[in-house]
Design an enzyme around this catalytic site. Structure first.
Site, short mmCIF file in Angstrom:
data_model
loop_
_atom_site.label_atom_id
_atom_site.label_comp_id
_atom_site.label_asym_id
_atom_site.label_seq_id
_atom_site.Cartn_x
_atom_site.Cartn_y
_atom_site.Cartn_z
N ASP A 166 68.24 15.20 100.45
CA ASP A 166 67.39 16.43 100.48
C ASP A 166 66.63 15.95 99.01
OD1 ASP A 166 70.01 17.12 99.36
OD2 ASP A 166 70.09 18.71 100.47
N ASP B 280 77.35 28.82 102.56
CA ASP B 280 76.86 29.55 104.88
C ASP B 280 77.39 28.80 105.73
OD1 ASP B 280 75.03 27.52 103.95
OD2 ASP B 280 73.35 28.93 103.78
C1 F6R Z 1 72.51 18.59 98.09
C2 F6R Z 1 73.20 19.06 99.63
C3 F6R Z 1 74.28 20.52 100.00
C4 F6R Z 1 75.03 20.50 99.03
C5 F6R Z 1 75.86 21.82 99.05
C6 F6R Z 1 76.99 21.45 97.72
O1 F6R Z 1 72.46 17.25 98.36
O2 F6R Z 1 73.22 18.01 101.04
O3 F6R Z 1 74.31 20.79 101.39
O4 F6R Z 1 75.91 19.63 99.12
O5 F6R Z 1 75.41 22.63 98.92
O6 F6R Z 1 77.35 21.64 96.68
P1 F6R Z 1 78.33 22.12 96.12
O7 F6R Z 1 78.64 21.15 95.88
O8 F6R Z 1 77.65 21.96 93.92
O9 F6R Z 1 78.97 23.16 96.29
#
Ligand code: F6R
Length: 264
Positions: free
Chosen positions: A67, A137
């Site tokens: 993303d 979420d």
């Molecule tokens: C971003 C993505 C998101 C993150 C998720 C967890 O590329 O794919 O799904 O992996 O928001 O983010 P953290 O690791 O910062 O808690």
């Protein structure tokens, strides 16, 4: 889903890097799907260490990021493109042309661009191993609750929870983005193998819902229950709400003995 519980974030990062490195050693031109976020940082640090100290060669690896934010100026330090180069790509020997990160402001327009991104994945032969993080979420990529479980790459509005979670990466005066381009859940499910990483108590509820809850569009990660080769690699804090922990340990042990190839 295979569940592997580690002691802490350090062990989780080492284990994730071991899975990725073994996959690269087995298939030098691995098609590797990548994520951003704090959870991925330990994995990237460990892969960089392996590249430097253990000669892990990434020169033939082809990567596809999940993303990218919409609405950030190009070159913004918190764009996923900037973060990926700063934390990972600048420190390994992957050729620039092998790196694919969605463009948050495509000139061709979102519909055409998202189809092109899907086509790039297809023409590369599909993703061999997709690494994922997990939102509080339950999102994977930026597939927020109620995303279609068959969704493809597209622009997506972020929930307030996600915007607030991401605020820590932005300055006090800067509003975090409210939208992103993300691979869809259908896109992710086509990867040959999926590795979901989650660390810390704040993820415990999402982990339990993803692994043990019903398959539902309300928890995007629950769609991974439909994948035949998905592993959830979570540390003890993130595993706290799981009901069947003792069973997961025994199942992992048995997989190690009988079908070690599943673990690489
Ligand atoms: C971003 C993505 C998101 C993150 C998720 C967890 O590329 O794919 O799904 O992996 O928001 O983010 P953290 O690791 O910062 O808690």
């Amino acid at each position: 889903m295979l569940v592997h519980i580690t002691k802490d974030f350090e062990e989780l990062s080492r284990e994730a890097a071991r899975v990725v490195a073994n996959a690269i050693r087995k298939k030098h031109d691995l098609r590797l799907g990548l994520a951003t976020g704090s959870t991925q940082l330990g994995l990237y640090q460990e892969l960089v260490r392996m590249h430097r100290q253990e000669r892990l060669d990434l020169s033939q690896v082809v990567t596809f990021n999940l993303d990218e934010y919409i609405g950030l100026a190009s070159g913004h330090p918190q764009s996923f493109r900037s973060v990926m180069f700063r934390d990972f790509f600048d420190h390994i020997n992957i050729p620039r042309e092998n790196i694919h990160i969605p463009d948050g402001a495509p000139r061709s327009g979102y519909e055409q661009y998202c189809e092109e991104y899907e086509e790039e994945i297809r023409s590369a032969g599909g993703i061999d191993l997709q690494v994922l993080g997990l939102g509080k979420d339950g999102h994977i990529g930026f597939n927020e609750p109620t995303s279609s479980l068959a969704s493809r790459t597209r622009p997506k509005t972020l929930t307030r929870q996600t915007v607030e979670d991401n605020r820590r990466f932005f300055g006090a005066k800067e509003e975090p983005p409210h939208a992103a381009i993300t691979m869809g859940i259908g896109t992710i499910l086509e990867a040959r193998r999926v590795l979901l990483l989650a660390s810390g108590a704040a993820k415990a509820r999402a982990v339990a819902l993803a692994v043990e809850g019903p398959v539902t569009a309300s928890v995007s990660a629950s769609a991974l229950q439909m994948h035949r080769n998905a592993t959830a690699l979570v540390d003890r804090e993130a595993a706290a709400d799981l009901l069947h922990r003792e069973y997961y340990e025994r199942a992992l042990e048995m997989t190690r003995k009988l079908t070690p190839g599943r673990l690489w």
